[in-house]
Structure formats: C-alpha cells, structure tokens
Design a protein around this motif. Structure first.
Motif, PDB file in Angstrom:
ATOM      1  N   ILE A 135       0.942  -0.992  -0.273  1.00 17.24           N
ATOM      2  CA  ILE A 135      -0.371   0.234   0.142  1.00 17.24           C
ATOM      3  C   ILE A 135       0.940   1.023   0.067  1.00 17.24           C
ATOM      4  N   ASP A 136       0.350   2.479  -0.688  1.00 15.97           N
ATOM      5  CA  ASP A 136       1.879   3.258  -0.849  1.00 15.97           C
ATOM      6  C   ASP A 136       1.234   4.471   0.414  1.00 15.97           C
ATOM      7  N   VAL A 137       2.166   4.607   1.152  1.00 18.73           N
ATOM      8  CA  VAL A 137       1.526   5.763   1.865  1.00 18.73           C
ATOM      9  C   VAL A 137       3.280   7.288   1.641  1.00 18.73           C
ATOM     10  N   TYR A 140       1.804  10.013   3.261  1.00 23.37           N
ATOM     11  CA  TYR A 140       1.537   9.684   5.271  1.00 23.37           C
ATOM     12  C   TYR A 140       2.385   9.748   5.845  1.00 23.37           C
ATOM     13  N   TYR A 142       1.442   6.861   8.199  1.00 18.52           N
ATOM     14  CA  TYR A 142       1.509   6.011   8.526  1.00 18.52           C
ATOM     15  C   TYR A 142      -0.146   5.116   8.223  1.00 18.52           C
ATOM     16  N   ALA A 143      -0.059   4.057   7.469  1.00 18.85           N
ATOM     17  CA  ALA A 143      -1.381   3.622   8.088  1.00 18.85           C
ATOM     18  C   ALA A 143      -1.937   2.830   8.210  1.00 18.85           C
ATOM     19  N   ASN A 157     -12.837   7.469  13.948  1.00 19.61           N
ATOM     20  CA  ASN A 157     -11.872   6.875  12.838  1.00 19.61           C
ATOM     21  C   ASN A 157     -10.281   7.358  14.166  1.00 19.61           C
ATOM     22  N   ASN A 167       5.377   5.245   7.734  1.00 21.66           N
ATOM     23  CA  ASN A 167       6.297   5.808   6.614  1.00 21.66           C
ATOM     24  C   ASN A 167       7.494   6.888   7.062  1.00 21.66           C
ATOM     25  N   LYS A 203      -0.928  13.434   9.298  1.00 19.56           N
ATOM     26  CA  LYS A 203      -1.990  12.418   7.999  1.00 19.56           C
ATOM     27  C   LYS A 203      -1.870  11.302   8.142  1.00 19.56           C
ATOM     28  N   LYS A 204      -2.735  10.793   8.239  1.00 19.29           N
ATOM     29  CA  LYS A 204      -3.349   9.072   8.404  1.00 19.29           C
ATOM     30  C   LYS A 204      -3.454   8.797   7.598  1.00 19.29           C
ATOM     31  N   LYS A 205      -3.239   7.545   6.738  1.00 18.74           N
ATOM     32  CA  LYS A 205      -4.089   6.932   5.479  1.00 18.74           C
ATOM     33  C   LYS A 205      -5.195   5.706   6.042  1.00 18.74           C
ATOM     34  N   LEU A 207      -7.138   2.712   6.017  1.00 20.26           N
ATOM     35  CA  LEU A 207      -7.358   1.446   5.944  1.00 20.26           C
ATOM     36  C   LEU A 207      -9.064   0.523   5.897  1.00 20.26           C
TER      37      LEU A 207
END
Length: 281
Positions: A135-137, A140, A142-143, A157, A167, A203-205, A207
């Motif tokens: 997965i592209d982070v 970000y 982290y995810a 969230n 990352n 900033k987080k992704k 999932l």
C-alpha cells in the motif's frame, strides 16, 4: 526487502513464531523478509519482563531461513533508550505492558528502513502480506485500520495500533513519534502508545477493516488480530484468546483455516523445547 517490526519480552516467542509462519504460508513473494524484534530486560518492574533470548532469536532465524536463506530475524535491545525516555513515566504500568511503548523508538533506532510494518504478536495473516505492505503511504505518516471498539466509543477514525504501516521518512519529517514520546512522558493515557500516536498524528491513511480485523474472519480478511474482545455468551465478558492457544481457537472461534500454520507451530515448539532448551552456544 519486506521489513517487519515486533516488540516484546521472552513471552512473545509463540506469537512471533505463529505470525511469521502465517506470513510465510500465505505469501507468494520471493522477496526476503527482515524481522526486527525490539526487546529489553525490565525485571525491576516485573520478574517476567525479561528480554527475548538470543536462543529464541536464533531459532526464529533458523525457521525464517528455511523459507528463504535471505530472511533475517534481528534482535534490537532498546533498554538504554527505554530507561532514558520512559523510565518511571506515568505510562510505565501501561494497560498491556511497557513493551507496547517500544515501537515509539522506531525513528531513533539506528538502521531502520524508510518503510516498516509494525505488528502486534497476536496476529495471523489470512492472505498475502503484500496486499498490506505494498500500500502506498507516500505523503502519510502511516496507514492503519480502525479500532473495533474505539470507532464506536471514542472517534469514528480512532485507530488500532496493532498494525501500523510506517512511512519513516515522513515520520521523521513531522516528528510523529517524538511527539508521541513526549505525551507518554507527561500524561497518563488510557491506551498509552495507541492514544499517543493517535493524538500526535498529522496525516494518516485509513485502511479497510480487513487489514486489521479484531473480531471477525472473512475470506477477504488479510489480518486477523486476536486482541482482547467482548463476548456476550454465556454472559457478557471479555477474554484474550490468542492464536497459539490452538484448542481455544478451535473451541471458541471454530477456526480451522489456520490449522496448517498452527500444527506446524506445535511441531516447531516441541522441537525447540527438545533440541534448543539446553545450553545455547
């Protein structure tokens, strides 16, 4: 190279072994794995808080290299860092153990890669790890997936920190882990490092839940996380059913899809006890 981070004391051996086996048995990639294990001896807090031993690491490394000779299991003793940063802090008697705090050193331990997947040891992979790791982070810190209970009780969230795709380049830029450590040192937090990371995030992704499912197992589930959960029968109660308790996995969850992993774990655990429990050289 796929880079994985675990943390814990000598008692996490079964969890690391089962998690590693699930990765090897559910993943087709030929890319080698590098497993970092952050550990320390803090028997001053509790007698059982002993570092994972060199013997345990050597055995795990031998098993890893049976799947790929380039695989490595690396022990990282972070006791000096821990005592300097967190010794006597308000969260030392964390809800789980002080070992949950060790992932917060990933930005100051030398030699850590720019992309790093942190995993709690009470995890099994049900599908290929590359579905998660690739997965592209970019952009970000982290995810992570949502916490099953926290998303209802705290914030929609609110994350579960048992699976974090870091990352590290971005984290060093924003100071995420530095800010998290500051919070840990200054204030008692309900969920210690998990709350510290959540509060410090820039900033987080987010999932899908299948990348860290703490309650259900579906065909599309990538990670089944055997964290403490609520059961309603025969009466409402919480229980910690871990994957290395094979009879409980069968009896309580009626999971048999992991049997190839768990039966090999049983064989290897007996081999370790029989052949490796003498003097380690």
């Amino acid at each position: 190279m796929i880079n994985i981070l675990f943390s814990g004391n000598a008692g996490v051996f079964d969890g690391i072994l089962t998690c590693m086996l699930s990765i090897f048995k559910r993943t087709d990639t030929k890319e080698p794995f590098r497993f970092f294990v952050y550990t320390m001896d803090v028997t001053r807090i509790k007698p059982e808080y002993q570092a994972i031993s060199d013997r345990q690491i050597a055995f795990l490394n031998e098993i890893a290299q049976e799947y790929n000779l380039e695989n490595k299991v690396i022990k990282v003793d972070v006791k000096e860092l821990y005592e300097r940063e967190f010794g006597g802090c308000p969260n030392e008697q964390a809800y789980c153990s002080p070992y949950t705090l060790l992932r917060l050193f990933a930005d100051i331990v030398e030699g850590m890669p720019d992309k790093l997947l942190y995993l709690d040891v009470d995890i099994l992979f049900n599908r290929d790890i590359t579905l998660l790791y690739e997965i592209d982070v970019s952009g970000y810190e982290y995810a992570a997936a949502r916490d099953h209970y926290g998303k209802y009780l705290l914030n929609p969230n609110y994350i579960n920190a048992g699976v974090l795709l870091f990352n590290m380049e971005k984290i060093r830029e924003t100071g995420l882990l530095e800010k998290s450590r500051k919070l840990i040192k200054e204030k008692k937090l309900t969920f210690a490092d998990q709350s510290a990371v959540y509060r410090s995030t820039t900033k987080k992704k987010m999932l899908p839940q299948r990348f860290n499912d703490q309650k259900f197992l579906h065909k599309h589930t990538v990670v089944r996380h055997f964290s403490k959960r609520l059961f309603y029968l025969p009466y409402p109660h919480t229980a910690n059913v871990k994957q290395w308790k094979v009879s409980d996995i069968h009896r309580i969850f009626r999971y048999y899809v992991f049997d190839d992993i768990l039966f090999e774990y049983i064989y290897l655990k007996k081999k370790y006890e029989k052949e490796w429990m003498g003097d380690y050289k």
